[in-house]
Scaffold this active site. Sequence first.
Site, PDB file in Angstrom:
ATOM      1  N   SER A  13       1.276  -1.126  -0.098  1.00 63.55           N
ATOM      2  CA  SER A  13      -0.092   0.088   0.134  1.00 63.55           C
ATOM      3  C   SER A  13       1.485   1.649   0.239  1.00 63.55           C
ATOM      4  CB  SER A  13      -0.819  -0.119   0.965  1.00 63.55           C
ATOM      5  OG  SER A  13      -0.099  -0.719   2.288  1.00 63.55           O
ATOM      6  N   TYR A 154      14.481  -5.755  15.322  1.00 64.34           N
ATOM      7  CA  TYR A 154      14.673  -5.802  14.038  1.00 64.34           C
ATOM      8  C   TYR A 154      15.832  -5.643  13.391  1.00 64.34           C
ATOM      9  CZ  TYR A 154      13.852  -2.848   9.801  1.00 64.34           C
ATOM     10  OH  TYR A 154      13.540  -2.287   8.096  1.00 64.34           O
ATOM     11  N   LYS A 158      15.659  -9.112  10.816  1.00 61.49           N
ATOM     12  CA  LYS A 158      16.138  -9.156   9.553  1.00 61.49           C
ATOM     13  C   LYS A 158      17.486  -9.946   8.770  1.00 61.49           C
ATOM     14  CE  LYS A 158      13.247  -5.940   7.503  1.00 61.49           C
ATOM     15  NZ  LYS A 158      12.206  -6.059   6.333  1.00 61.49           N
ATOM     16  N   ILE A 187      16.082   4.084   3.069  1.00 61.78           N
ATOM     17  CA  ILE A 187      15.250   5.081   2.438  1.00 61.78           C
ATOM     18  C   ILE A 187      14.108   5.834   3.064  1.00 61.78           C
ATOM     19  CG2 ILE A 187      13.630   4.095   0.450  1.00 61.78           C
ATOM     20  CD1 ILE A 187      16.754   2.968   0.493  1.00 61.78           C
TER      21      ILE A 187
HETATM   22  P1  NAP Z   1       6.289   2.027   5.266  1.00 67.96           P
HETATM   23  O1  NAP Z   1       5.897   2.746   4.333  1.00 67.96           O
HETATM   24  O2  NAP Z   1       6.486   1.931   6.750  1.00 67.96           O
HETATM   25  O3  NAP Z   1       4.845   0.617   4.733  1.00 67.96           O
HETATM   26  C1  NAP Z   1       4.884  -0.255   5.322  1.00 67.96           C
HETATM   27  C2  NAP Z   1       4.060  -1.111   4.296  1.00 67.96           C
HETATM   28  O4  NAP Z   1       3.821  -2.883   5.203  1.00 67.96           O
HETATM   29  C3  NAP Z   1       2.674  -1.253   4.951  1.00 67.96           C
HETATM   30  O5  NAP Z   1       2.510  -1.066   3.036  1.00 67.96           O
HETATM   31  C4  NAP Z   1       1.511  -1.348   5.511  1.00 67.96           C
HETATM   32  O6  NAP Z   1      -0.003  -1.257   5.480  1.00 67.96           O
HETATM   33  C5  NAP Z   1       2.599  -3.100   5.431  1.00 67.96           C
HETATM   34  N1  NAP Z   1       2.880  -3.886   7.147  1.00 67.96           N
HETATM   35  C6  NAP Z   1       3.158  -3.480   7.878  1.00 67.96           C
HETATM   36  N2  NAP Z   1       2.742  -4.633   8.957  1.00 67.96           N
HETATM   37  C7  NAP Z   1       2.018  -5.915   7.935  1.00 67.96           C
HETATM   38  C8  NAP Z   1       1.817  -7.110   8.493  1.00 67.96           C
HETATM   39  N3  NAP Z   1       0.895  -7.869   9.517  1.00 67.96           N
HETATM   40  N4  NAP Z   1       0.773  -6.919   7.235  1.00 67.96           N
HETATM   41  C9  NAP Z   1       0.361  -7.129   6.069  1.00 67.96           C
HETATM   42  N5  NAP Z   1       0.849  -5.734   5.780  1.00 67.96           N
HETATM   43  C10 NAP Z   1       1.979  -4.977   6.671  1.00 67.96           C
HETATM   44  O7  NAP Z   1       7.650   1.218   5.199  1.00 67.96           O
HETATM   45  P2  NAP Z   1       8.626   0.427   4.064  1.00 67.96           P
HETATM   46  O8  NAP Z   1       9.494   1.745   4.613  1.00 67.96           O
HETATM   47  O9  NAP Z   1       8.177   0.942   2.790  1.00 67.96           O
HETATM   48  O10 NAP Z   1       9.131  -0.718   4.026  1.00 67.96           O
HETATM   49  C11 NAP Z   1       8.808  -1.317   3.416  1.00 67.96           C
HETATM   50  C12 NAP Z   1       9.841  -2.862   3.737  1.00 67.96           C
HETATM   51  O11 NAP Z   1      11.617  -2.162   3.794  1.00 67.96           O
HETATM   52  C13 NAP Z   1       9.966  -3.207   5.342  1.00 67.96           C
HETATM   53  O12 NAP Z   1       9.952  -5.216   4.825  1.00 67.96           O
HETATM   54  C14 NAP Z   1      11.383  -2.218   6.072  1.00 67.96           C
HETATM   55  O13 NAP Z   1      11.932  -3.590   7.331  1.00 67.96           O
HETATM   56  C15 NAP Z   1      12.186  -2.825   5.041  1.00 67.96           C
HETATM   57  N6  NAP Z   1      13.436  -1.490   5.156  1.00 67.96           N
HETATM   58  C16 NAP Z   1      12.917   0.153   4.843  1.00 67.96           C
HETATM   59  C17 NAP Z   1      13.930   1.071   5.468  1.00 67.96           C
HETATM   60  C18 NAP Z   1      14.093   1.991   4.614  1.00 67.96           C
HETATM   61  O14 NAP Z   1      14.359   2.829   4.972  1.00 67.96           O
HETATM   62  N7  NAP Z   1      12.626   2.605   4.784  1.00 67.96           N
HETATM   63  C19 NAP Z   1      15.187   0.389   5.194  1.00 67.96           C
HETATM   64  C20 NAP Z   1      15.866  -1.269   4.955  1.00 67.96           C
HETATM   65  C21 NAP Z   1      14.408  -2.562   5.186  1.00 67.96           C
HETATM   66  P3  NAP Z   1      -0.817   0.026   5.601  1.00 67.96           P
HETATM   67  O15 NAP Z   1      -0.463   1.107   4.798  1.00 67.96           O
HETATM   68  O16 NAP Z   1      -1.532  -0.913   5.698  1.00 67.96           O
HETATM   69  O17 NAP Z   1      -0.338  -0.133   7.200  1.00 67.96           O
END
Ligand code: NAP
Length: 246
Positions: A13, A154, A158, A187
């Site tokens: 989403s 976390y 990971k 990110i």
């Molecule tokens: P985000 O903007 O917070 O979005 C999180 C997404 O995960 C949303 O679509 C949320 O749905 C969904 N979600 C959370 N809990 C869930 C559950 N129990 N079941 C199904 N969906 C769930 O996060 P993001 O930064 O895009 O991160 C995406 C991935 O990249 C994650 O695995 C994160 O750990 C990884 N990551 C991110 C970063 C960074 O710097 N941003 C760095 C390293 C790794 P809703 O919209 O309905 O809440």
Amino acid sequence: MLKGKTALITGGSRGIGKAIALAMGAQGANVALFYAGNEKAARETCESVKKLGVEAECWQCDVSDFEASGKSVKEVLSRFGNIDILVNNAGITRDNLILTMKKEEFDEVVDTNLKGSFYMIKHMCGPFMKQKRGTIINIASVSGMMGNAGQANYSSAKAGVIGLTKSVARELAPRGITCNAIAPGFIVTDMTDKMQDAAKESVVAMIPLKKMGRPEDIANTAVFLASENAAYITGEIIKVDGGIYI
Ligand code: NAP
């Protein structure tokens, strides 16, 4: 590049998952999205993907719930016929120092990031084995490789995703299924938006490329891993981090 394929993206989403949905849609893939609770964002992402001329549909599905995710996977399979690409992207943070971190904060993060990925792979390995092909892309993090103060939960989750990726890659390779992970650095998404400005500045100072990444940087790598160009890559962890963990 992905014409006629169907991609199932958890956490599609917002943020990185949304960028992956749009990038895969732009390459011709039909897209199924799972989201936790943000229906409005999920529907908007679906509409944007459909405008690319492919099919898209979203499911409210908590990936940390084994039964619920199994049911939703079945619904996706009956809606799209088959699934070619699974992107385990859904993730949460509950940052805290180890001294004050609650057990629930550890459990929630492991349940969503690590167990959620395992559950999805469990549900999909049967259909993938039956069709003798499939691509699994897990979204890990450099935190799982280098550790990060305030992220014991976390980083553990990971690091587990990385171990899961390598084991699944070995186990399913003889069946024509690949499994790789992307380890993003910092990110720009809602997840990192929670950080204080001072914390962001000190992180950027540590990044050789001197900036945070964009969700599209991760999406481009996911499209590559899902494409025929990456057919001989499995068990690999690709860092997309501006060099923070060289
Ligand atoms: P985000 O903007 O917070 O979005 C999180 C997404 O995960 C949303 O679509 C949320 O749905 C969904 N979600 C959370 N809990 C869930 C559950 N129990 N079941 C199904 N969906 C769930 O996060 P993001 O930064 O895009 O991160 C995406 C991935 O990249 C994650 O695995 C994160 O750990 C990884 N990551 C991110 C970063 C960074 O710097 N941003 C760095 C390293 C790794 P809703 O919209 O309905 O809440």
